[in-house]
Write a protein that holds these residues in place. Structure first.
Motif, short mmCIF file in Angstrom:
data_model
loop_
_atom_site.label_atom_id
_atom_site.label_comp_id
_atom_site.label_asym_id
_atom_site.label_seq_id
_atom_site.Cartn_x
_atom_site.Cartn_y
_atom_site.Cartn_z
N LEU A 41 -12.67 10.53 -6.26
CA LEU A 41 -11.86 11.57 -6.89
C LEU A 41 -11.13 11.11 -8.14
CD1 LEU A 41 -10.14 14.30 -6.77
CD2 LEU A 41 -8.60 13.05 -5.27
N HIS A 42 -10.96 9.80 -8.35
CA HIS A 42 -9.85 9.37 -9.19
C HIS A 42 -10.19 8.12 -10.00
CE1 HIS A 42 -5.21 8.42 -9.03
NE2 HIS A 42 -5.71 8.24 -10.24
N GLY A 43 -10.64 8.33 -11.25
CA GLY A 43 -10.91 7.20 -12.12
C GLY A 43 -10.36 7.42 -13.52
N HIS A 44 -10.14 6.31 -14.23
CA HIS A 44 -9.62 6.36 -15.59
C HIS A 44 -10.45 5.48 -16.51
CE1 HIS A 44 -6.05 8.37 -14.12
NE2 HIS A 44 -5.90 7.44 -13.21
N LEU A 45 -10.21 5.61 -17.81
CA LEU A 45 -10.93 4.81 -18.80
C LEU A 45 -10.01 3.78 -19.45
CD1 LEU A 45 -12.81 7.81 -20.46
CD2 LEU A 45 -13.77 6.14 -18.86
N VAL A 91 -8.46 20.05 -13.09
CA VAL A 91 -7.29 19.83 -13.94
C VAL A 91 -6.53 18.63 -13.43
CG1 VAL A 91 -5.06 20.80 -14.67
CG2 VAL A 91 -7.07 22.29 -14.47
N LYS A 92 -6.04 17.80 -14.37
CA LYS A 92 -5.17 16.68 -14.01
C LYS A 92 -3.79 16.89 -14.64
CE LYS A 92 -3.33 12.46 -13.76
NZ LYS A 92 -3.32 11.37 -12.84
N LEU A 93 -2.77 16.81 -13.80
CA LEU A 93 -1.38 16.85 -14.29
C LEU A 93 -0.70 15.55 -13.88
CD1 LEU A 93 -0.48 20.53 -13.31
CD2 LEU A 93 -1.15 19.68 -15.58
N SER A 139 -10.12 6.23 -5.96
CA SER A 139 -9.81 4.81 -6.14
C SER A 139 -8.63 4.55 -7.08
CB SER A 139 -11.04 4.06 -6.66
OG SER A 139 -11.42 4.58 -7.92
N ASP A 140 -8.53 5.35 -8.18
CA ASP A 140 -7.64 5.01 -9.29
C ASP A 140 -8.17 3.79 -10.04
OD1 ASP A 140 -5.54 5.45 -11.02
OD2 ASP A 140 -3.96 5.07 -9.57
N CYS A 141 -9.50 3.67 -10.09
CA CYS A 141 -10.11 2.61 -10.88
C CYS A 141 -9.86 2.87 -12.36
CB CYS A 141 -11.62 2.58 -10.63
SG CYS A 141 -12.49 4.04 -11.29
ZN LIG Z 1 -4.50 7.48 -11.69
#
Ligand SMILES: [Zn+2]
Lengths: 260, 305
Positions: free
Chosen positions: B49-53, B144-146, B256-258
């Motif tokens: 659900l949860h990844g970033h760059l 959507v991400k807040l 994950s919040d990878c």
């Molecule tokens: Zn995050």
């Protein structure tokens, strides 16, 4: 085979944990391929009678470990006559090392008593583990907020007592790999991977820290054992790196530390 | 352990009666693997659900390819990414537009292995609604991400969440309870629960399950349109068991919040939990696929449930 250098027996003060029982802990470790685990005791965080805590750590390891659990005692150099507690760990319980909790015991590593502790550790050929962090400060109980341990004084301690290996537990979210790289020159300093985070974390750690200094640690039973296990799968590691982290480094470390 | 967990849960189920439906009893000792390999992980059909760059170098495309390389090593099929090449707490409209452009560029490079949510700032409600239309209704993004620009109880949030509900996409709302103190615009799970009550048609994910998950799960358990996002906290034992006990497995989502967090530590929360295999499959992917069904169908992305 894996050597896990960071497990705890006893009770985490804030939550029931599925494996906070020596028999269940041993069963889980064995079924996951862990052949040896270095065990401290959560009771040491808040109990004052650390002689009783250490006695139980040794007893539980004997009774439930079947050779799997290696007991590590705890001393608090702020308590009266902590020296006798240390000697009992060596002589009575045959412990190869001690686990220190400066955060929970409320002292800094530049306390003069810590120098004396290192001196005795060197004399009795003990290894020392320093619990840098047990729990994310953001999730701690509001009445028991424990800061990460400041490691700067270790430089002087390792210089003065270069035959005392120091294993940092739970350090990898408070100390950067760049800082660690510099600290590796201080002396025989080791880290374990329980708090290591980030995509491909182990592989990135090894770009700065020699593989001989990295140990497998799960922080069971507070953390899920699978976390550390899967980290070794997430990173692209050579066979040598795998073996060093899984067991060889820890075995080498312990082989020099059996008190006679 | 002085307390028999099953007896405890049965006891509490009796005492609480129907007020809280305890959907299942954890079963102890069910034979499940403790040593995982890539094959067995792939069979679970894991969606993250949860990844970033952020936190890695290179272009958007290089970053996402590098991250996904390690996701694949752990058998993860797809990762949802949000926000741009750096974290901005209170981005101006031109900044969140740029972040979303960077994200969409990355997604192009990732093909079928990634999806994205649009990053909006409720302090700019008009521009946020326009951006929602640009990137979700008329673009490739599916949620959507807040983050921490404004709390979930702020006026601008409700308009965004209502529009997301119309577009039938979920909203990921970052939430934390920090002992050390939240940021001024940082939501708690209780804020998210108020938002969920104000917009019952929306599907809202309480990010991080509030960090202190024992509090977070309590705060969201009575709102059926709130999901617990597991990613981005230490792999403490018991988190997933409590979430399943209180919310039911259908309202729990692996993430994950990878690359700030490792896939390993976050997957471990679910894989190491004392829950049934079918519940693991729900949490690791099936629930997220279900949440995204409408959005994926609207974009013609075929997905097996
Ligand atoms: Zn995050």
């Amino acid at each position: 085979m894996i050597v896990d250098v960071n497990v705890h027996l006893g009770r985490w003060p804030f939550r029931y944990l599925r494996h906070d029982d020596p028999a269940r802990m041993a069963k889980k470790l064995r079924s996951s391929g862990v052949g040896q685990a270095w065990a401290g005791n959560f009771d040491a965080l808040l109990h004052v009678d650390l002689d009783a805590v250490n006695h139980n750590t040794a007893l539980w390891c004997r009774r439930w470990g079947g050779g799997l659990l290696v007991p590590l005692g705890s001393v608090n150099p702020r308590l009266p006559d902590w020296q006798t507690t240390l000697l009992r760990c060596v002589q009575r319980h045959k412990m190869p090392g001690l686990r220190l909790y400066p955060g929970y015991h409320g002292y800094q590593l530049d306390d003069p008593a810590v120098g004396e502790l290192f001196r005795l550790a060197q004399q009795h050929r003990l290894l020392l583990q320093v619990a840098v962090r047990l729990e994310d400060p953001r999730t701690q109980h509001p009445l028991l907020q424990v800061p990460d341990v400041n490691l700067a004084p270790l430089q002087g301690l390792l210089k003065a007592f270069p035959r005392v290996p120091v294993v940092l537990l739970g350090a990898l979210r408070s100390v950067s790999t760049r800082e660690l790289e510099a600290m590796m020159d201080w002396g025989p300093l080791y880290v374990e991977i329980s708090m290591l985070e980030g995509t491909a974390g182990v592989q990135r750690l090894l770009q700065r820290v020699p593989r001989q200094r990295v140990l497998f640690g799960s922080h069971m039973p507070l953390f899920v054992l699978e976390s550390a296990l899967l980290k070794l799968m997430e990173s692209e590691l050579s066979q040598e790196e795998q073996e060093a982290i899984r067991h060889r480094n820890a075995q080498v470390l312990l082989s020099g530390k059996k008190p006679s | 352990m002085p307390l028999d967990r099953r007896a405890f849960i049965r006891g509490s189920a009796l005492t609480l009666g129907g007020a809280l439906s305890l959907r299942r009893l954890p079963r102890a000792g069910a034979a499940q693997p403790t040593i995982w390999d890539r094959r067995s992980l792939q069979r679970l059909r894991i969606w993250d659900l949860h990844g970033h760059l952020t936190g890695v170098g290179g272009t958007a495309a290089e970053r996402i390819r590098w991250i996904l390389r390690y996701a694949r090593r752990l058998g993860i099929e797809r990762v949802v990414f949000f926000m741009g090449l750096r974290f901005r707490r209170n981005p101006a409209p031109r900044e969140f537009r740029r972040d979303n452009d960077d994200l969409m560029r990355a997604l192009e490079a990732a093909g079928e292995h990634a999806l994205g949510f649009v990053y909006l700032n409720p302090n700019y409600p008009e521009e946020s609604l326009q951006e929602l239309d640009r990137c979700v209704r008329n673009g490739p993004l599916v949620g959507v991400k807040l983050w921490v620009a404004a709390r979930a109880t702020a006026a601008g949030v409700l308009a965004i969440v209502r529009r997301a509900a119309e577009l039938r996409v979920p909203v990921y709302q970052h939430t934390w309870y920090k002992t050390t103190g939240n940021l001024p615009g940082e939501s708690t799970p209780e804020d998210a629960a108020r938002l969920a009550a104000a917009c019952p048609g929306a599907k809202i994910i309480a990010g991080h399950t509030g960090g202190q998950w024992e509090l977070g799960i309590r705060a969201i358990r009575r709102r059926g349109n709130l999901w617990a996002g597991l990613g981005g906290s230490d792999p403490t034992a018991g988190m997933v068991e409590m979430a399943v006990r209180e919310l039911g497995a259908a309202r729990v989502l692996y993430g994950s919040d990878c690359p700030g967090r490792s896939f390993a530590s976050q997957l471990a929360k679910v894989l190491g939990a004392e829950i049934a295999p079918v519940e693991k499959r729900l949490i690791l992917g099936a629930n997220l696929r279900r949440l995204l069904t409408a959005a994926l169908a609207a974009k013609g992305i075929p997905v097996q449930p």
